[in-house]
Design a protein around this motif. Structure first.
Motif, PDB file in Angstrom:
ATOM      1  N   THR A 151      12.043   0.368  -9.767  1.00 36.74           N
ATOM      2  CA  THR A 151      10.718   0.916 -10.045  1.00 36.74           C
ATOM      3  C   THR A 151      10.729   1.700 -11.346  1.00 36.74           C
ATOM      4  N   LYS A 152      11.763   2.496 -11.549  1.00 31.94           N
ATOM      5  CA  LYS A 152      11.879   3.277 -12.780  1.00 31.94           C
ATOM      6  C   LYS A 152      11.995   2.352 -13.993  1.00 31.94           C
ATOM      7  N   SER A 153      12.791   1.296 -13.860  1.00 32.30           N
ATOM      8  CA  SER A 153      12.949   0.337 -14.956  1.00 32.30           C
ATOM      9  C   SER A 153      11.649  -0.393 -15.234  1.00 32.30           C
ATOM     10  N   ARG A 154      10.960  -0.832 -14.167  1.00 33.93           N
ATOM     11  CA  ARG A 154       9.674  -1.520 -14.324  1.00 33.93           C
ATOM     12  C   ARG A 154       8.679  -0.624 -15.040  1.00 33.93           C
ATOM     13  N   ASP A 155       8.617   0.631 -14.614  1.00 32.62           N
ATOM     14  CA  ASP A 155       7.671   1.568 -15.225  1.00 32.62           C
ATOM     15  C   ASP A 155       7.988   1.814 -16.697  1.00 32.62           C
ATOM     16  N   ALA A 156       9.282   1.880 -17.030  1.00 30.96           N
ATOM     17  CA  ALA A 156       9.676   2.090 -18.426  1.00 30.96           C
ATOM     18  C   ALA A 156       9.273   0.898 -19.290  1.00 30.96           C
ATOM     19  N   VAL A 157       9.505  -0.304 -18.785  1.00 32.41           N
ATOM     20  CA  VAL A 157       9.135  -1.503 -19.541  1.00 32.41           C
ATOM     21  C   VAL A 157       7.617  -1.581 -19.695  1.00 32.41           C
ATOM     22  N   ALA A 158       6.889  -1.313 -18.637  1.00 32.18           N
ATOM     23  CA  ALA A 158       5.425  -1.346 -18.697  1.00 32.18           C
ATOM     24  C   ALA A 158       4.915  -0.313 -19.693  1.00 32.18           C
ATOM     25  N   ARG A 159       5.464   0.874 -19.644  1.00 33.12           N
ATOM     26  CA  ARG A 159       5.029   1.939 -20.578  1.00 33.12           C
ATOM     27  C   ARG A 159       5.315   1.540 -22.014  1.00 33.12           C
ATOM     28  N   TYR A 160       6.482   0.972 -22.247  1.00 31.59           N
ATOM     29  CA  TYR A 160       6.840   0.531 -23.593  1.00 31.59           C
ATOM     30  C   TYR A 160       5.827  -0.502 -24.094  1.00 31.59           C
ATOM     31  N   GLY A 204       0.473  -4.643 -25.145  1.00 33.99           N
ATOM     32  CA  GLY A 204       0.127  -4.149 -23.819  1.00 33.99           C
ATOM     33  C   GLY A 204      -0.707  -5.115 -23.000  1.00 33.99           C
ATOM     34  N   ASP A 205      -1.423  -6.007 -23.680  1.00 30.05           N
ATOM     35  CA  ASP A 205      -2.234  -6.979 -22.941  1.00 30.05           C
ATOM     36  C   ASP A 205      -1.369  -7.940 -22.127  1.00 30.05           C
ATOM     37  N   LEU A 206      -0.101  -8.080 -22.466  1.00 31.61           N
ATOM     38  CA  LEU A 206       0.791  -8.943 -21.694  1.00 31.61           C
ATOM     39  C   LEU A 206       0.977  -8.436 -20.273  1.00 31.61           C
ATOM     40  N   ILE A 207       0.895  -7.149 -20.080  1.00 34.63           N
ATOM     41  CA  ILE A 207       1.038  -6.568 -18.748  1.00 34.63           C
ATOM     42  C   ILE A 207      -0.100  -7.027 -17.860  1.00 34.63           C
ATOM     43  N   ARG A 208      -1.291  -6.967 -18.385  1.00 34.00           N
ATOM     44  CA  ARG A 208      -2.454  -7.375 -17.591  1.00 34.00           C
ATOM     45  C   ARG A 208      -2.415  -8.850 -17.250  1.00 34.00           C
TER      46      ARG A 208
END
Length: 128
Positions: free
Chosen positions: A103-112, A119-123
């Motif tokens: 979860t911490k790793s996922r959140d770091a990648v998403a934040r980056y 950032g549109d790749l996340i959506r």
């Protein structure tokens, strides 16, 4: 279906499917010529086994989890020894730690990604 078709449908190499069967995680019928034959339920079972192993469970613990899932589907309450319960509690703690790390790793990648122009790749990944 033969092992090659099961491999194609699951993306699991035939060698790994044979290993899962050797470990008691998967079963097949044998024809007169010795070929393995799998039923339709084997597709989901093999994928479930692979997911458990990829999540970090040993094949022995994956078998325990699969047996527990099967017992939970039955009307009668499952039986569990104290030794197994203690082992499962330890495994649960390991899984909780692994989930926290992921979860911490996922959140770091998403934040980056959010902080970049990508950032549109996340959506798009969330929508898929």
């Amino acid at each position: 279906m033969k092992i090659g078709e099961l491999s194609e449908r699951t993306g699991i190499p035939t060698r790994m499917l044979r290993y899962y069967e050797q470990q008691g995680l998967l079963s097949s019928e044998r024809s007169a010529n010795g070929y393995r034959s799998y039923d339709e339920a084997s597709v989901e079972r093999a994928a479930r086994v692979r997911g458990l192993v990829q999540a970090g469970l040993s094949t022995r613990m994956a078998k325990v989890v699969l047996d527990i899932e099967r017992q939970c589907e039955l009307a009668a309450p499952p039986q569990c020894s104290l030794a197994l319960a203690e082992e499962l509690a330890e495994e649960l703690a390991v899984l909780e730690d692994r989930l926290a790390c992921l979860t911490k790793s996922r959140d770091a990648v998403a934040r980056y990604l959010e902080l970049t122009r990508h950032g549109d790749l996340i959506r798009r990944a969330d929508a898929a």
